[in-house]
Design an enzyme around this catalytic site. Structure first.
Site, mmCIF file in Angstrom:
data_model
loop_
_atom_site.group_PDB
_atom_site.id
_atom_site.type_symbol
_atom_site.label_atom_id
_atom_site.label_comp_id
_atom_site.label_asym_id
_atom_site.label_seq_id
_atom_site.Cartn_x
_atom_site.Cartn_y
_atom_site.Cartn_z
ATOM 1 N N ASP A 11 0.865 -1.181 0.000
ATOM 2 C CA ASP A 11 0.000 0.000 0.000
ATOM 3 C C ASP A 11 0.899 1.226 0.000
ATOM 4 O O ASP A 11 1.812 1.323 0.831
ATOM 5 C CB ASP A 11 -0.869 0.041 1.261
ATOM 6 C CG ASP A 11 -1.952 -1.031 1.275
ATOM 7 O OD1 ASP A 11 -1.885 -1.962 0.444
ATOM 8 O OD2 ASP A 11 -2.844 -0.940 2.125
ATOM 9 N N ASP A 130 -15.538 -3.323 0.904
ATOM 10 C CA ASP A 130 -14.884 -2.935 2.159
ATOM 11 C C ASP A 130 -15.985 -2.651 3.164
ATOM 12 O O ASP A 130 -16.770 -1.712 2.974
ATOM 13 C CB ASP A 130 -14.019 -1.697 1.920
ATOM 14 C CG ASP A 130 -12.999 -1.917 0.810
ATOM 15 O OD1 ASP A 130 -12.464 -3.038 0.714
ATOM 16 O OD2 ASP A 130 -12.747 -0.981 0.039
HETATM 17 O O1 LIG Z 1 -6.115 -1.039 1.732
HETATM 18 C C1 LIG Z 1 -6.335 -0.175 2.583
HETATM 19 O O2 LIG Z 1 -5.754 -0.193 3.709
HETATM 20 C C2 LIG Z 1 -7.305 0.917 2.305
HETATM 21 C C3 LIG Z 1 -7.587 1.830 3.299
HETATM 22 C C4 LIG Z 1 -8.473 2.853 3.077
HETATM 23 C C5 LIG Z 1 -9.076 2.949 1.828
HETATM 24 C C6 LIG Z 1 -8.806 2.070 0.814
HETATM 25 C C7 LIG Z 1 -7.927 1.020 1.034
HETATM 26 N N1 LIG Z 1 -7.607 0.094 0.070
HETATM 27 C C8 LIG Z 1 -8.274 -0.295 -1.093
HETATM 28 O O3 LIG Z 1 -8.485 0.771 -2.001
HETATM 29 C C9 LIG Z 1 -9.566 0.413 -2.828
HETATM 30 C C10 LIG Z 1 -10.628 1.456 -2.809
HETATM 31 O O4 LIG Z 1 -10.242 2.558 -3.555
HETATM 32 P P1 LIG Z 1 -11.379 3.388 -4.303
HETATM 33 O O5 LIG Z 1 -12.476 3.542 -3.309
HETATM 34 O O6 LIG Z 1 -11.772 2.540 -5.468
HETATM 35 O O7 LIG Z 1 -10.705 4.651 -4.645
HETATM 36 C C11 LIG Z 1 -10.184 -0.854 -2.278
HETATM 37 O O8 LIG Z 1 -9.719 -1.981 -3.021
HETATM 38 C C12 LIG Z 1 -9.641 -0.871 -0.856
HETATM 39 O O9 LIG Z 1 -9.636 -2.187 -0.340
#
Ligand SMILES: O=C(O)c1ccccc1N[C@@H]1O[C@H](COP(=O)(O)O)[C@@H](O)[C@H]1O
Length: 241
Positions: A11, A130
């Site tokens: 990440d 999520d």
């Molecule tokens: O992976 C993380 O820790 C995380 C924390 C906070 C937000 C997103 C996170 N990860 C991943 O990012 C995508 C979502 O991104 P978007 O909403 O499409 O811009 C998703 O796969 C999360 O698991």
């Protein structure tokens, strides 16, 4: 029975490989250069890399060029997440040569666009579900985005190929995966599920592996690897049979 796939996570926030606790902005622990972290997982035998642009997910900028460099440097399969919400960001993500992308916020806020790109790109698109409880969260996990099972039914009907299921309450905590949530999602869909959040031990991975017959295909491992709870080689061995 097929084996559980493992996806070590990188990440990226502000140019660094980090781990968060509960996905909360400001809870970062830094683990240095993302490319070096990714190459280390590849050297250790990973078949997949789970690569996330956290700034793009939070809306605090992006690490797109760096993420693309990491993805292009890998010989292994890469799934890309974070900030993929429109045609431009999707094209840029797919142009890195990644195997698939995970859509989060877009699946909650722009369902018509997500249905369109699922129809166009098939299994190159996965949706990240999520959740806190059974409520989906988007925009860096800061906003509620509807009910897990209603959204899952809609995405199934649109042909979504795969789901990445993260229990936000577990993520980055080393408290063990939410097996009940994974079972619930597997019972509600016939699409493969990638588990995310809470893995702390080899026994946790073995427990997730017992759900392969129910539809769990893989597990994302983050904090436990960076905290050296076990090595990736040990993890791959633990789920190899
Ligand atoms: O992976 C993380 O820790 C995380 C924390 C906070 C937000 C997103 C996170 N990860 C991943 O990012 C995508 C979502 O991104 P978007 O909403 O499409 O811009 C998703 O796969 C999360 O698991």
């Amino acid at each position: 029975m097929s084996k559980l796939e493992l996806l070590p996570a990188v990440d990226v926030r502000d140019g660094q490989a980090v781990r968060l606790v509960h996905g909360e902005s400001g809870s970062e622990t830094s683990y240095g250069d993302p490319l070096q972290a990714a190459l280390a997982w590849q050297r250790a035998g990973a078949e997949w890399l789970h690569l996330v642009d956290l700034d793009a997910a939070f809306g605090t900028g992006d690490n797109r060029a760096q993420i693309a460099e990491v993805a292009r440097s890998m010989d292994i399969k890469v799934e890309l997440s974070g900030g993929i919400r429109d045609d431009a960001s999707l094209e840029a993500a797919l142009a890195t040569g990644c195997k698939r992308v995970n859509l989060g916020t877009a699946a909650l806020e722009t369902p018509e666009w997500v249905a369109k790109v699922i129809a166009e790109h098939g299994d190159k698109i996965a949706v990240g579900l999520d959740v806190r409880g059974t409520t989906l969260r988007g925009r860096g996990w800061t906003r509620d985005g509807g009910d897990l099972y209603e959204t899952l039914a809609r995405l199934d009907s649109e042909g979504c190929a795969r789901y990445v299921v993260t229990d936000i309450n577990k993520d980055g905590t080393l408290q063990g995966p939410n097996l009940e949530l994974l079972r619930g999602v597997c019972a509600a869909t016939d699409r493969p599920v990638v588990a995310s959040g809470g893995v702390s031990s080899l026994d946790d991975l073995r427990a997730i592996a017992t759900l392969v017959p129910e539809g769990v295909e893989g597990a994302i491992v983050g904090k436990a690897l960076y905290a050296k709870a076990f090595t990736l080689e040990e993890a791959l061995e633990a789920v190899s049979s």
